[in-house]
Design a protein around this motif. Structure first.
Motif, PDB file in Angstrom:
ATOM      1  N   MET A   1       0.820  -1.186   0.000  1.00 52.48           N
ATOM      2  CA  MET A   1       0.000   0.000   0.000  1.00 52.48           C
ATOM      3  C   MET A   1       0.861   1.246   0.000  1.00 52.48           C
ATOM      4  N   SER A   2       2.081   1.155   0.479  1.00 53.68           N
ATOM      5  CA  SER A   2       2.943   2.327   0.519  1.00 53.68           C
ATOM      6  C   SER A   2       3.297   2.799  -0.889  1.00 53.68           C
ATOM      7  N   LYS A   3       3.461   1.852  -1.808  1.00 56.62           N
ATOM      8  CA  LYS A   3       3.753   2.222  -3.197  1.00 56.62           C
ATOM      9  C   LYS A   3       2.587   3.002  -3.789  1.00 56.62           C
ATOM     10  N   ALA A   4       1.363   2.529  -3.552  1.00 61.63           N
ATOM     11  CA  ALA A   4       0.181   3.230  -4.055  1.00 61.63           C
ATOM     12  C   ALA A   4       0.065   4.606  -3.404  1.00 61.63           C
ATOM     13  N   GLY A   5       0.371   4.696  -2.130  1.00 60.00           N
ATOM     14  CA  GLY A   5       0.342   5.983  -1.430  1.00 60.00           C
ATOM     15  C   GLY A   5       1.355   6.964  -1.983  1.00 60.00           C
ATOM     16  N   GLU A   6       2.539   6.457  -2.312  1.00 62.25           N
ATOM     17  CA  GLU A   6       3.563   7.317  -2.904  1.00 62.25           C
ATOM     18  C   GLU A   6       3.101   7.862  -4.252  1.00 62.25           C
ATOM     19  N   ILE A   7       2.473   7.018  -5.044  1.00 59.63           N
ATOM     20  CA  ILE A   7       1.996   7.442  -6.364  1.00 59.63           C
ATOM     21  C   ILE A   7       0.948   8.535  -6.211  1.00 59.63           C
ATOM     22  N   VAL A   8      -0.009   8.347  -5.312  1.00 59.32           N
ATOM     23  CA  VAL A   8      -1.062   9.342  -5.100  1.00 59.32           C
ATOM     24  C   VAL A   8      -0.472  10.650  -4.605  1.00 59.32           C
ATOM     25  N   LYS A   9       0.447  10.563  -3.656  1.00 54.71           N
ATOM     26  CA  LYS A   9       1.065  11.762  -3.098  1.00 54.71           C
ATOM     27  C   LYS A   9       1.803  12.545  -4.178  1.00 54.71           C
ATOM     28  N   GLU A  10       2.526  11.834  -5.023  1.00 46.26           N
ATOM     29  CA  GLU A  10       3.275  12.489  -6.090  1.00 46.26           C
ATOM     30  C   GLU A  10       2.341  13.127  -7.115  1.00 46.26           C
ATOM     31  N   VAL A  11       1.298  12.420  -7.505  1.00 47.38           N
ATOM     32  CA  VAL A  11       0.374  12.948  -8.515  1.00 47.38           C
ATOM     33  C   VAL A  11      -0.389  14.152  -7.982  1.00 47.38           C
ATOM     34  N   ILE A  12      -0.867  14.075  -6.742  1.00 45.20           N
ATOM     35  CA  ILE A  12      -1.613  15.195  -6.184  1.00 45.20           C
ATOM     36  C   ILE A  12      -0.698  16.397  -5.958  1.00 45.20           C
ATOM     37  N   GLY A  13       0.534  16.131  -5.553  1.00 41.07           N
ATOM     38  CA  GLY A  13       1.490  17.223  -5.356  1.00 41.07           C
ATOM     39  C   GLY A  13       1.855  17.927  -6.653  1.00 41.07           C
ATOM     40  N   ASN A  14       1.815  17.205  -7.738  1.00 39.52           N
ATOM     41  CA  ASN A  14       2.180  17.767  -9.044  1.00 39.52           C
ATOM     42  C   ASN A  14       1.004  17.713 -10.006  1.00 39.52           C
ATOM     43  N   VAL A  15      -0.179  18.032  -9.510  1.00 41.17           N
ATOM     44  CA  VAL A  15      -1.385  17.869 -10.312  1.00 41.17           C
ATOM     45  C   VAL A  15      -1.373  18.745 -11.561  1.00 41.17           C
ATOM     46  N   ALA A  34      -0.262  -0.787  -8.621  1.00 45.70           N
ATOM     47  CA  ALA A  34       0.237  -0.840  -7.247  1.00 45.70           C
ATOM     48  C   ALA A  34      -0.814  -1.436  -6.314  1.00 45.70           C
ATOM     49  N   LEU A  35      -2.075  -1.083  -6.519  1.00 38.99           N
ATOM     50  CA  LEU A  35      -3.135  -1.636  -5.675  1.00 38.99           C
ATOM     51  C   LEU A  35      -3.342  -3.122  -5.924  1.00 38.99           C
ATOM     52  N   ILE A  36      -3.207  -3.558  -7.166  1.00 35.07           N
ATOM     53  CA  ILE A  36      -3.360  -4.980  -7.485  1.00 35.07           C
ATOM     54  C   ILE A  36      -2.277  -5.800  -6.799  1.00 35.07           C
ATOM     55  N   ASN A  37      -1.035  -5.312  -6.830  1.00 36.07           N
ATOM     56  CA  ASN A  37       0.056  -6.019  -6.150  1.00 36.07           C
ATOM     57  C   ASN A  37      -0.191  -6.087  -4.640  1.00 36.07           C
ATOM     58  N   THR A  38      -0.638  -4.976  -4.078  1.00 32.59           N
ATOM     59  CA  THR A  38      -0.939  -4.953  -2.645  1.00 32.59           C
ATOM     60  C   THR A  38      -2.060  -5.923  -2.316  1.00 32.59           C
ATOM     61  N   TYR A  39      -3.062  -5.985  -3.171  1.00 35.06           N
ATOM     62  CA  TYR A  39      -4.189  -6.891  -2.964  1.00 35.06           C
ATOM     63  C   TYR A  39      -3.738  -8.347  -2.980  1.00 35.06           C
ATOM     64  N   LYS A  40      -2.842  -8.690  -3.916  1.00 32.63           N
ATOM     65  CA  LYS A  40      -2.342 -10.073  -3.998  1.00 32.63           C
ATOM     66  C   LYS A  40      -1.609 -10.459  -2.718  1.00 32.63           C
ATOM     67  N   TYR A  41      -0.724  -9.574  -2.251  1.00 35.66           N
ATOM     68  CA  TYR A  41       0.012  -9.876  -1.024  1.00 35.66           C
ATOM     69  C   TYR A  41      -0.917  -9.910   0.182  1.00 35.66           C
ATOM     70  N   GLY A  42      -1.921  -9.051   0.183  1.00 35.63           N
ATOM     71  CA  GLY A  42      -2.884  -9.030   1.280  1.00 35.63           C
ATOM     72  C   GLY A  42      -3.696 -10.307   1.352  1.00 35.63           C
ATOM     73  N   ARG A  43      -4.067 -10.832   0.196  1.00 36.98           N
ATOM     74  CA  ARG A  43      -4.822 -12.096   0.188  1.00 36.98           C
ATOM     75  C   ARG A  43      -3.973 -13.243   0.721  1.00 36.98           C
ATOM     76  N   LYS A  44      -2.719 -13.321   0.305  1.00 35.01           N
ATOM     77  CA  LYS A  44      -1.844 -14.389   0.790  1.00 35.01           C
ATOM     78  C   LYS A  44      -1.620 -14.268   2.292  1.00 35.01           C
ATOM     79  N   GLY A  45      -1.369 -13.047   2.751  1.00 36.87           N
ATOM     80  CA  GLY A  45      -1.163 -12.839   4.183  1.00 36.87           C
ATOM     81  C   GLY A  45      -2.420 -13.144   4.986  1.00 36.87           C
ATOM     82  N   GLY A  46      -3.562 -12.745   4.460  1.00 34.98           N
ATOM     83  CA  GLY A  46      -4.823 -13.023   5.143  1.00 34.98           C
ATOM     84  C   GLY A  46      -5.115 -14.503   5.231  1.00 34.98           C
ATOM     85  N   LEU A  47      -4.822 -15.224   4.159  1.00 34.94           N
ATOM     86  CA  LEU A  47      -5.020 -16.674   4.162  1.00 34.94           C
ATOM     87  C   LEU A  47      -4.121 -17.340   5.196  1.00 34.94           C
TER      88      LEU A  47
END
Length: 97
Positions: A1-15, A34-47
């Motif tokens: 999720m940090s990767k997705a957060g970095e992307i959002v922060k960068e895009v909003i900062g340089n809108v 970035a969200l898809i990758n986070t989702y995949k890892y989240g599913r494995k961790g949750g399982l």
């Protein structure tokens, strides 16, 4: 999720820059990936967490069932009374913790 957060922060900062170079589609694609990758890892961790917690509770409840069954046999055969058996059962559980 940090990767997705970095992307959002960068895009909003340089809108303005993103909009000037028509980079909205690219930003959305990067964010989605970035969200898809986070989702995949989240599913494995949750399982893994779910299976581990389920196994732990399974052992706990089977232990309780075995203890209650054995205590019932001891009381039924009049080896001990119910109060002493129940106290011993709780002592075994607390010692096991």
């Amino acid at each position: 999720m940090s990767k997705a957060g970095e992307i959002v922060k960068e895009v909003i900062g340089n809108v303005r820059t993103v909009q000037a170079f028509v980079g909205e589609e690219k930003a959305v694609k990067l964010y989605r990936d970035a969200l898809i990758n986070t989702y995949k890892y989240g599913r494995k961790g949750g399982l893994a967490k779910g299976l581990g917690l389920g196994a732990m509770h399974c052992v706990l409840f089977f232990s309780w069932a075995l203890l209650v069954w054995f205590t019932g046999i001891i009381v039924h055969k009049e080896i001990s009374n119910g109060g002493e058996s129940f106290t011993t059962m709780l002592k075994v559980v607390i010692a096991g913790l």
